[in-house]
Design a protein around this motif. Structure first.
Motif, PDB file in Angstrom:
ATOM      1  N   MET A 141       0.832  -1.203   0.000  1.00 36.05           N
ATOM      2  CA  MET A 141       0.000   0.000   0.000  1.00 36.05           C
ATOM      3  C   MET A 141       0.866   1.252   0.000  1.00 36.05           C
ATOM      4  O   MET A 141       1.910   1.283   0.648  1.00 36.05           O
ATOM      5  CB  MET A 141      -0.872   0.039   1.275  1.00 36.05           C
ATOM      6  CG  MET A 141      -1.877  -1.050   1.357  1.00 36.05           C
ATOM      7  SD  MET A 141      -2.738  -1.139   2.961  1.00 36.05           S
ATOM      8  CE  MET A 141      -2.756   0.500   3.550  1.00 36.05           C
ATOM      9  N   PRO A 142       0.399   2.309  -0.686  1.00 34.69           N
ATOM     10  CA  PRO A 142       1.075   3.600  -0.544  1.00 34.69           C
ATOM     11  C   PRO A 142       0.806   4.149   0.859  1.00 34.69           C
ATOM     12  O   PRO A 142      -0.168   3.775   1.510  1.00 34.69           O
ATOM     13  CB  PRO A 142       0.432   4.466  -1.623  1.00 34.69           C
ATOM     14  CG  PRO A 142      -0.888   3.843  -1.900  1.00 34.69           C
ATOM     15  CD  PRO A 142      -0.744   2.378  -1.595  1.00 34.69           C
ATOM     16  N   TRP A 143       1.663   5.067   1.316  1.00 36.43           N
ATOM     17  CA  TRP A 143       1.485   5.636   2.650  1.00 36.43           C
ATOM     18  C   TRP A 143       1.912   7.095   2.649  1.00 36.43           C
ATOM     19  O   TRP A 143       2.673   7.539   1.799  1.00 36.43           O
ATOM     20  CB  TRP A 143       2.240   4.836   3.706  1.00 36.43           C
ATOM     21  CG  TRP A 143       3.721   4.779   3.487  1.00 36.43           C
ATOM     22  CD1 TRP A 143       4.395   3.926   2.658  1.00 36.43           C
ATOM     23  CD2 TRP A 143       4.709   5.616   4.090  1.00 36.43           C
ATOM     24  NE1 TRP A 143       5.740   4.178   2.708  1.00 36.43           N
ATOM     25  CE2 TRP A 143       5.964   5.219   3.583  1.00 36.43           C
ATOM     26  CE3 TRP A 143       4.660   6.666   5.003  1.00 36.43           C
ATOM     27  CZ2 TRP A 143       7.155   5.820   3.958  1.00 36.43           C
ATOM     28  CZ3 TRP A 143       5.845   7.261   5.380  1.00 36.43           C
ATOM     29  CH2 TRP A 143       7.072   6.836   4.868  1.00 36.43           C
ATOM     30  N   VAL A 144       1.384   7.818   3.619  1.00 38.03           N
ATOM     31  CA  VAL A 144       1.716   9.229   3.788  1.00 38.03           C
ATOM     32  C   VAL A 144       1.512   9.583   5.256  1.00 38.03           C
ATOM     33  O   VAL A 144       0.664   9.005   5.939  1.00 38.03           O
ATOM     34  CB  VAL A 144       0.852  10.124   2.850  1.00 38.03           C
ATOM     35  CG1 VAL A 144      -0.624  10.019   3.168  1.00 38.03           C
ATOM     36  CG2 VAL A 144       1.318  11.562   2.861  1.00 38.03           C
ATOM     37  N   ILE A 145       2.312  10.516   5.746  1.00 34.15           N
ATOM     38  CA  ILE A 145       2.197  11.007   7.118  1.00 34.15           C
ATOM     39  C   ILE A 145       1.726  12.458   7.038  1.00 34.15           C
ATOM     40  O   ILE A 145       2.321  13.264   6.316  1.00 34.15           O
ATOM     41  CB  ILE A 145       3.557  10.947   7.857  1.00 34.15           C
ATOM     42  CG1 ILE A 145       4.140   9.530   7.812  1.00 34.15           C
ATOM     43  CG2 ILE A 145       3.430  11.451   9.284  1.00 34.15           C
ATOM     44  CD1 ILE A 145       3.313   8.487   8.486  1.00 34.15           C
ATOM     45  N   VAL A 146       0.671  12.800   7.777  1.00 39.35           N
ATOM     46  CA  VAL A 146       0.079  14.131   7.698  1.00 39.35           C
ATOM     47  C   VAL A 146      -0.259  14.674   9.090  1.00 39.35           C
ATOM     48  O   VAL A 146      -0.225  13.943  10.072  1.00 39.35           O
ATOM     49  CB  VAL A 146      -1.217  14.135   6.842  1.00 39.35           C
ATOM     50  CG1 VAL A 146      -0.958  13.633   5.435  1.00 39.35           C
ATOM     51  CG2 VAL A 146      -2.325  13.331   7.504  1.00 39.35           C
ATOM     52  N   SER A 147      -0.638  15.937   9.101  1.00 38.90           N
ATOM     53  CA  SER A 147      -1.243  16.546  10.279  1.00 38.90           C
ATOM     54  C   SER A 147      -2.543  17.206   9.841  1.00 38.90           C
ATOM     55  O   SER A 147      -2.521  18.160   9.057  1.00 38.90           O
ATOM     56  CB  SER A 147      -0.323  17.604  10.895  1.00 38.90           C
ATOM     57  OG  SER A 147      -1.042  18.360  11.857  1.00 38.90           O
ATOM     58  N   SER A 148      -3.659  16.688  10.328  1.00 42.42           N
ATOM     59  CA  SER A 148      -4.942  17.342  10.048  1.00 42.42           C
ATOM     60  C   SER A 148      -4.998  18.704  10.721  1.00 42.42           C
ATOM     61  O   SER A 148      -5.671  19.608  10.247  1.00 42.42           O
ATOM     62  CB  SER A 148      -6.106  16.487  10.558  1.00 42.42           C
ATOM     63  OG  SER A 148      -6.193  15.298   9.834  1.00 42.42           O
ATOM     64  N   SER A 149      -4.287  18.841  11.826  1.00 46.54           N
ATOM     65  CA  SER A 149      -4.308  20.076  12.587  1.00 46.54           C
ATOM     66  C   SER A 149      -3.670  21.240  11.829  1.00 46.54           C
ATOM     67  O   SER A 149      -4.276  22.286  11.662  1.00 46.54           O
ATOM     68  CB  SER A 149      -3.600  19.866  13.927  1.00 46.54           C
ATOM     69  OG  SER A 149      -3.567  21.052  14.676  1.00 46.54           O
ATOM     70  N   ASN A 150      -2.432  21.034  11.334  1.00 46.89           N
ATOM     71  CA  ASN A 150      -1.758  22.155  10.664  1.00 46.89           C
ATOM     72  C   ASN A 150      -1.648  21.998   9.147  1.00 46.89           C
ATOM     73  O   ASN A 150      -1.097  22.855   8.480  1.00 46.89           O
ATOM     74  CB  ASN A 150      -0.377  22.403  11.291  1.00 46.89           C
ATOM     75  CG  ASN A 150       0.594  21.253  11.078  1.00 46.89           C
ATOM     76  OD1 ASN A 150       0.464  20.462  10.161  1.00 46.89           O
ATOM     77  ND2 ASN A 150       1.585  21.163  11.955  1.00 46.89           N
ATOM     78  N   GLY A 151      -2.146  20.892   8.614  1.00 44.83           N
ATOM     79  CA  GLY A 151      -2.164  20.697   7.170  1.00 44.83           C
ATOM     80  C   GLY A 151      -0.869  20.161   6.570  1.00 44.83           C
ATOM     81  O   GLY A 151      -0.779  20.006   5.352  1.00 44.83           O
ATOM     82  N   GLU A 152       0.116  19.847   7.417  1.00 44.84           N
ATOM     83  CA  GLU A 152       1.397  19.363   6.910  1.00 44.84           C
ATOM     84  C   GLU A 152       1.200  18.099   6.067  1.00 44.84           C
ATOM     85  O   GLU A 152       0.499  17.176   6.466  1.00 44.84           O
ATOM     86  CB  GLU A 152       2.337  19.072   8.081  1.00 44.84           C
ATOM     87  CG  GLU A 152       3.741  18.752   7.659  1.00 44.84           C
ATOM     88  CD  GLU A 152       4.699  18.650   8.845  1.00 44.84           C
ATOM     89  OE1 GLU A 152       5.857  18.269   8.604  1.00 44.84           O
ATOM     90  OE2 GLU A 152       4.300  18.949   9.988  1.00 44.84           O
ATOM     91  N   ASN A 153       1.788  18.104   4.884  1.00 40.14           N
ATOM     92  CA  ASN A 153       1.772  16.993   3.924  1.00 40.14           C
ATOM     93  C   ASN A 153       0.389  16.696   3.340  1.00 40.14           C
ATOM     94  O   ASN A 153       0.206  15.658   2.698  1.00 40.14           O
ATOM     95  CB  ASN A 153       2.370  15.717   4.519  1.00 40.14           C
ATOM     96  CG  ASN A 153       3.827  15.867   4.846  1.00 40.14           C
ATOM     97  OD1 ASN A 153       4.536  16.647   4.228  1.00 40.14           O
ATOM     98  ND2 ASN A 153       4.288  15.140   5.839  1.00 40.14           N
ATOM     99  N   PHE A 154      -0.573  17.579   3.515  1.00 42.34           N
ATOM    100  CA  PHE A 154      -1.904  17.327   2.964  1.00 42.34           C
ATOM    101  C   PHE A 154      -1.907  17.348   1.444  1.00 42.34           C
ATOM    102  O   PHE A 154      -2.703  16.652   0.818  1.00 42.34           O
ATOM    103  CB  PHE A 154      -2.949  18.289   3.541  1.00 42.34           C
ATOM    104  CG  PHE A 154      -3.937  17.576   4.396  1.00 42.34           C
ATOM    105  CD1 PHE A 154      -5.192  17.259   3.924  1.00 42.34           C
ATOM    106  CD2 PHE A 154      -3.585  17.171   5.669  1.00 42.34           C
ATOM    107  CE1 PHE A 154      -6.083  16.553   4.710  1.00 42.34           C
ATOM    108  CE2 PHE A 154      -4.462  16.477   6.470  1.00 42.34           C
ATOM    109  CZ  PHE A 154      -5.723  16.171   5.978  1.00 42.34           C
TER     110      PHE A 154
END
Length: 169
Positions: A141-154
């Motif tokens: 599977m592809p993967w990504v790390i994000v922050s919903s709070s500050n939008g990082e990597n969205f």
């Protein structure tokens, strides 16, 4: 004349408290919206504008509550989904260890359209990236790390969703 948007169902699954609802809210509004625990299911929709082809998509996200008491109906809510966002909290290792159940629940969706999403990056990355890589490789599977709070990597997450949508046709 613009084309009528194509609809795509997206399932958001993962343990309780991993931030599925805030993830969905940021996808819909572009902003952080603090939410309370999802009781059972929440449905969000948004339009994804496409490129010069004129195609656009109406994404319908089924945000499934992560608590055990909601399991009895969740598989039926996943049916028909073309994409799954399998969410865990990068600040809580136990949410990574509980992913197999969610991945198996979404096995009807091809692995390249199931995206492993580590959320809450703003709280600090307490899970070694190597562990995430292992799980993503195990399930292909592809993967990504994000922050919903500050939008990082969205932006990365949105691009992965668009790639998954394009692979449907």
């Amino acid at each position: 004349m613009s084309k009528k948007p194509k609809h795509v169902k997206i399932a958001l699954v993962g343990s309780g408290g991993v931030g599925k609802s805030t993830l969905a809210s940021r996808l819909v509004t572009g902003d952080f919206v603090d939410t309370s625990m999802t009781v059972g299911i929440s449905v969000e929709t948004w339009t994804i504008e496409e490129d010069a082809s004129g195609d656009s998509y109406k994404a319908v996200a089924f945000d499934l509550g992560g608590q055990q008491q909601f399991r009895f109906f969740q598989e039926s809510m996943i049916q028909g989904a073309k994409i799954a966002l399998i969410v865990f909290d990068v600040s809580r290792f136990e949410t990574l260890m509980g992913l197999d159940e969610w991945i198996e629940m979404t096995e009807g969706i091809p692995s390249y359209r199931r995206i492993l999403v580590g959320n809450k990056l703003d709280l600090g990355m307490l899970i070694p990236e190597g562990e995430i890589v292992k799980i993503a490789a195990k399930w292909n599977m592809p993967w990504v790390i994000v922050s919903s709070s500050n939008g990082e990597n969205f932006d990365d997450l949105e691009q992965r969703i668009i790639q998954a949508i394009r692979s449907i046709e």
